[in-house]
Scaffold this active site. Structure first.
Site, PDB file in Angstrom:
ATOM      1  N   HIS A 121      10.330  28.385 -16.635  1.00 20.18           N
ATOM      2  CA  HIS A 121      10.148  28.846 -18.010  1.00 20.18           C
ATOM      3  C   HIS A 121       9.466  30.205 -17.918  1.00 20.18           C
ATOM      4  CE1 HIS A 121       9.747  24.392 -18.527  1.00 20.18           C
ATOM      5  NE2 HIS A 121      10.419  24.594 -19.646  1.00 20.18           N
ATOM      6  N   GLU A 251      19.837  20.733 -23.169  1.00 22.78           N
ATOM      7  CA  GLU A 251      19.258  19.563 -22.488  1.00 22.78           C
ATOM      8  C   GLU A 251      18.834  18.533 -23.531  1.00 22.78           C
ATOM      9  OE1 GLU A 251      16.344  20.507 -19.450  1.00 22.78           O
ATOM     10  OE2 GLU A 251      15.304  18.623 -19.842  1.00 22.78           O
ATOM     11  N   GLU A 287      19.181  14.843 -18.226  1.00 21.89           N
ATOM     12  CA  GLU A 287      17.969  14.430 -17.503  1.00 21.89           C
ATOM     13  C   GLU A 287      17.854  12.915 -17.593  1.00 21.89           C
ATOM     14  OE1 GLU A 287      14.549  16.877 -17.891  1.00 21.89           O
ATOM     15  OE2 GLU A 287      13.165  15.194 -17.707  1.00 21.89           O
ATOM     16  N   HIS A 290      15.206  11.393 -19.840  1.00 23.14           N
ATOM     17  CA  HIS A 290      15.534  11.583 -21.256  1.00 23.14           C
ATOM     18  C   HIS A 290      16.587  10.563 -21.678  1.00 23.14           C
ATOM     19  CE1 HIS A 290      14.331  16.152 -21.098  1.00 23.14           C
ATOM     20  NE2 HIS A 290      13.348  15.335 -20.746  1.00 23.14           N
ATOM     21  N   ASP A 315      18.966  17.274 -14.468  1.00 14.42           N
ATOM     22  CA  ASP A 315      17.538  17.319 -14.187  1.00 14.42           C
ATOM     23  C   ASP A 315      17.220  15.976 -13.540  1.00 14.42           C
ATOM     24  OD1 ASP A 315      17.006  19.870 -14.914  1.00 14.42           O
ATOM     25  OD2 ASP A 315      15.667  19.402 -16.571  1.00 14.42           O
ATOM     26  N   ASP A 328       8.740  11.556 -15.768  1.00 13.79           N
ATOM     27  CA  ASP A 328       9.243  12.591 -14.840  1.00 13.79           C
ATOM     28  C   ASP A 328       8.946  12.264 -13.381  1.00 13.79           C
ATOM     29  OD1 ASP A 328      10.416  14.318 -16.681  1.00 13.79           O
ATOM     30  OD2 ASP A 328       8.566  15.421 -17.049  1.00 13.79           O
ATOM     31  N   ASP A 358      13.319  18.095 -11.882  1.00 12.51           N
ATOM     32  CA  ASP A 358      12.386  18.165 -13.012  1.00 12.51           C
ATOM     33  C   ASP A 358      11.489  16.928 -12.910  1.00 12.51           C
ATOM     34  OD1 ASP A 358      11.083  18.725 -15.296  1.00 12.51           O
ATOM     35  OD2 ASP A 358      12.822  18.746 -16.619  1.00 12.51           O
TER      36      ASP A 358
HETATM   37  C1  XUL Z   1      10.892  18.338 -20.842  1.00 15.81           C
HETATM   38  C2  XUL Z   1      11.883  18.950 -19.935  1.00 15.81           C
HETATM   39  C3  XUL Z   1      11.788  20.431 -19.789  1.00 15.81           C
HETATM   40  C4  XUL Z   1      13.109  21.123 -19.644  1.00 15.81           C
HETATM   41  C5  XUL Z   1      13.013  22.616 -19.592  1.00 15.81           C
HETATM   42  O1  XUL Z   1      11.004  16.980 -20.959  1.00 15.81           O
HETATM   43  O2  XUL Z   1      12.685  18.279 -19.333  1.00 15.81           O
HETATM   44  O3  XUL Z   1      10.956  20.705 -18.730  1.00 15.81           O
HETATM   45  O4  XUL Z   1      13.787  20.704 -18.502  1.00 15.81           O
HETATM   46  O5  XUL Z   1      12.394  23.151 -20.702  1.00 15.81           O
HETATM   47 CO    CO Z   2      14.256  18.752 -17.983  1.00 17.87          CO
END
Ligand code: XUL
Ligand code: CO
Length: 455
Positions: A121, A251, A287, A290, A315, A328, A358
């Site tokens: 980021h 995402e 992800e 998620h 991710d 995570d 991630d």
């Molecule tokens: C948050 C997440 C972020 C994105 C990038 O849950 O996954 O880190 O991957 O903004």
């Molecule tokens: Co992410």
């Protein structure tokens, strides 16, 4: 990495960690905003950041990437406790000098891990300034160093703008009801796209952490979604203007930090892209943690993205079945990794996307060798998943089982149905002619047995 090499490596790491703990105790927590120790000196760091860690070899075609925000900005802090990560190179500040030193640590880490890609980021690699101009110039300084350290081999898998940490984004960025915030977010994304392009990034990610709502009572959802669409349209135009050929990725995540995020899951994001007419300009970054937060399996989300032509990046992480939030964690479950790789193989790979870790160390994992162990184990888990997929394909019986379930459609009438040529009158005639249909067993236990025997 082959099994014996991993064992050798882990054995080696154990020795290393012992030396590190005894010889060089950790000093400062990551970025707590206060100074610590001799925190004024964030200048050049003499010597190695990860002494005693050898270069780790592995095959690059999996396109793995290290997430800067977890590995170099993760503090180990949680709502109940202070940071636990006391990396020896941190001085407890968020200064520009510290950002550069941290960037050097990132590149030594990548080199030693043998990983050629990283994700960032804007605001986790360089500190916010007092003005947008100052923030941009901080970013430029750190990016110039990153460009130099990248050399010819290393590049970002993707870059992104952090539109969720600063209080100005509390109501969102692209979906904020305040036009000034919308403009600020646009300026930040513009700059983040420029630096991603400058660094040779292969993709650009939009994760709408605060693009959503806490209650619909105070929210014009239709207007916010329209604004988000206009924001994405402007990003497509800007990408073309600067000649950035990387893929734009959305995402999905259902909630956290907001109660309801607009990119809830893959199907919701696909519907959004279709509605506003730019489904061909985007792909999805799925992800796994998620996915499970949205009540789906990771495999479901990957398949939903894939069959819509939208699987662009993963991710790579996992959640905890007993914890309801985004933990995570590094993905260590080989069965889960096999399901992930099934989708990736069916997708013909992920390039120009890849696997971004991630994922963060547990709060209680506090040595620098833990950073290596986590990434190496994460890579090995996916590699083993891939091997299992190869076994399943070579064996062929799972594919045969699936094909058999649908064999009644491998007929003339089935082909007519699938081509959209069988109307209700024709089907009614057939139903009456055939009488009660034969219904085959789903063979779920057999499918599970075949799957497990490949592990
Ligand atoms: C948050 C997440 C972020 C994105 C990038 O849950 O996954 O880190 O991957 O903004
Ligand atoms: Co992410």
């Amino acid at each position: 990495m082959e099994g014996w090499k991993l064992l050798l490596f882990l054995f080696y790491l154990n020795l290393v960690s012992f030396t590190l703990i005894v010889a060089d105790p950790p000093k400062c927590p990551v970025n707590i905003g206060t100074e610590c120790g001799d925190g004024h000196d964030s200048g050049e760091w003499k010597g190695e950041f990860f002494p005693g860690i050898p270069n780790i070899k592995y095959e690059d075609w999996m396109r793995f990437s290290v997430a800067f925000w977890h590995t170099f900005r993760g503090t180990g802090g949680d709502p109940f406790g202070a940071p636990t990560k006391m990396w020896p190179w941190e001085d407890g500040t968020n200064s520009l000098a510290m950002a550069k030193r941290r960037m050097r640590a990132n590149f030594e880490f990548l080199e030693k891990l043998g990983v050629d890609r990283w994700c960032f980021h804007d605001r986790d690699i360089a500190p916010d300034g007092n003005t947008l101009q100052e923030s941009n110039s901080n970013l430029d300084e750190v990016v110039a160093l990153a460009k130099e350290l990248q050399g010819k081999k290393i590049r970002p898998l993707w870059g992104t703008a952090q539109l969720f940490m600063h209080p100005r984004y509390m109501h969102g960025g692209a979906t904020s009801p305040d036009l000034g915030v919308y403009a600020y977010a646009a300026a930040q994304v513009k700059k983040a796209m420029e630096v991603t392009h400058y660094l040779g990034g292969e993709n650009y990610v939009f994760w709408g952490g605060r693009e959503g709502y806490q209650t619909l009572l105070n929210t014009d959802m239709e207007r916010e979604l329209d604004h988000m669409a206009r924001f994405f349209e402007a990003s497509i135009a800007y990408k073309k203007k600067i000649g950035f050929n990387g893929t734009l990725l959305i995402e999905p995540k259902p909630q956290e930090p907001t109660k309801h995020q607009y990119d809830w899951d893959a199907a919701t994001a696909a519907n959004f892209l279709r509605k506003y007419g730019f489904i061909d300009e985007f792909k999805l970054n799925i992800e796994c943690n998620h996915a499970t937060l949205s009540g789906h399996s990771c495999h479901h989300e990957l398949e939903t993205a894939r069959i819509n032509g939208l699987l662009g990046n993963i991710d790579a992480n996992t959640g905890d079945p007993q914890i309801g939030w985004d933990t995570d964690q590094f993905l260590m479950d080989i069965g889960e990794a096999t399901l992930v790789m099934l989708s990736v193989v069916r997708n013909g790979g992920l390039a120009p996307g890849g696997f971004n870790f991630d994922a963060k160390l547990r709060r209680e994992s506090t040595y620098i060798d833990d950073l290596f162990i986590a990434h190496v184990a994460g890579m090995d888990t996916l590699a083993r998943g891939l091997r299992n997929v190869a076994k399943l394909i070579e064996d062929g019986s799972l594919a045969k089982l699936v094909q058999k379930r649908y064999q009644s459609f491998d007929t003339d009438l089935g082909a007519e149905v699938e081509a959209g040529k069988a109307n209700f009158e024709l089907l009614e005639r057939k139903a009456m002619e055939w009488g009660e249909p034969e219904v085959l067993s789903a063979k779920q236990e057999l499918a599970e047995m075949i799957f497990q025997s490949a592990m």
